[in-house]
Design a protein around this motif. Structure first.
Motif, PDB file in Angstrom:
ATOM      1  N   GLU A  24     -51.443-128.288 130.969  1.00 47.81           N
ATOM      2  CA  GLU A  24     -51.746-126.858 131.025  1.00 47.81           C
ATOM      3  C   GLU A  24     -51.345-126.158 129.723  1.00 47.81           C
ATOM      4  N   SER A  25     -50.186-126.486 129.195  1.00 43.55           N
ATOM      5  CA  SER A  25     -49.736-125.894 127.931  1.00 43.55           C
ATOM      6  C   SER A  25     -50.643-126.299 126.774  1.00 43.55           C
TER       7      SER A  25
ATOM      8  N   TRP B 164     -37.765-122.787 124.715  1.00 45.35           N
ATOM      9  CA  TRP B 164     -39.197-122.779 124.395  1.00 45.35           C
ATOM     10  C   TRP B 164     -39.418-122.203 123.007  1.00 45.35           C
TER      11      TRP B 164
ATOM     12  N   ARG C 144     -43.196-129.365 125.890  1.00 49.07           N
ATOM     13  CA  ARG C 144     -42.665-128.342 124.993  1.00 49.07           C
ATOM     14  C   ARG C 144     -42.755-128.768 123.528  1.00 49.07           C
TER      15      ARG C 144
ATOM     16  N   GLU D 125     -52.987-123.833 124.447  1.00 50.79           N
ATOM     17  CA  GLU D 125     -52.819-123.788 122.989  1.00 50.79           C
ATOM     18  C   GLU D 125     -54.005-124.397 122.242  1.00 50.79           C
TER      19      GLU D 125
END
Length: 112
Positions: free
Chosen positions: A65-66, A7, A38, A70
């Motif tokens: 979700e990421s 990550w 990622r 962000e």
């Protein structure tokens, strides 16, 4: 699937993709086999218009979700890369890390 070190390397990988492909802000990129987003999220953070495609809904959910965390936008599509087609034109398509070798035959891997 990815440990903390993987990550942590994502921003550098995204920057390398842009450098190698000559991409700047606003470029359209397909992340084929985007997994949990990622790299997609990092590319979007650099100002690219990212479309991520993956067969596994839980991976797409993690990518969404990421992206939300962000504050970036991703277009995420659930599809099998062996048959995925798009009317959208891309400046670049990437397929990084572990997206090959899951098919039953080499011919199916080649379709991707």
């Amino acid at each position: 699937m990815f440990d903390a070190a993987r990550w942590a390397e994502a921003p550098a990988v995204a920057e390398s993709v842009c450098k190698i492909a000559g991409l700047g802000k606003g470029a359209k990129i397909l992340d084929a086999g985007c997994g949990p987003g990622r790299i997609s999220v990092e590319l979007a953070s650099l100002g690219l218009e990212v479309t991520g495609v993956d067969l596994i809904q839980s991976e797409l959910d993690a990518a969404a979700e990421s992206a939300s965390a962000e504050g970036v936008d991703l277009e995420l599509i659930k599809a099998d890369l062996r048959s995925f087609k798009s009317e959208k034109k891309f400046d670049c398509a990437i397929n990084l890390f572990t997206s090959f070798g899951y098919c039953d035959t080499i011919e199916e891997d080649v379709q991707i």
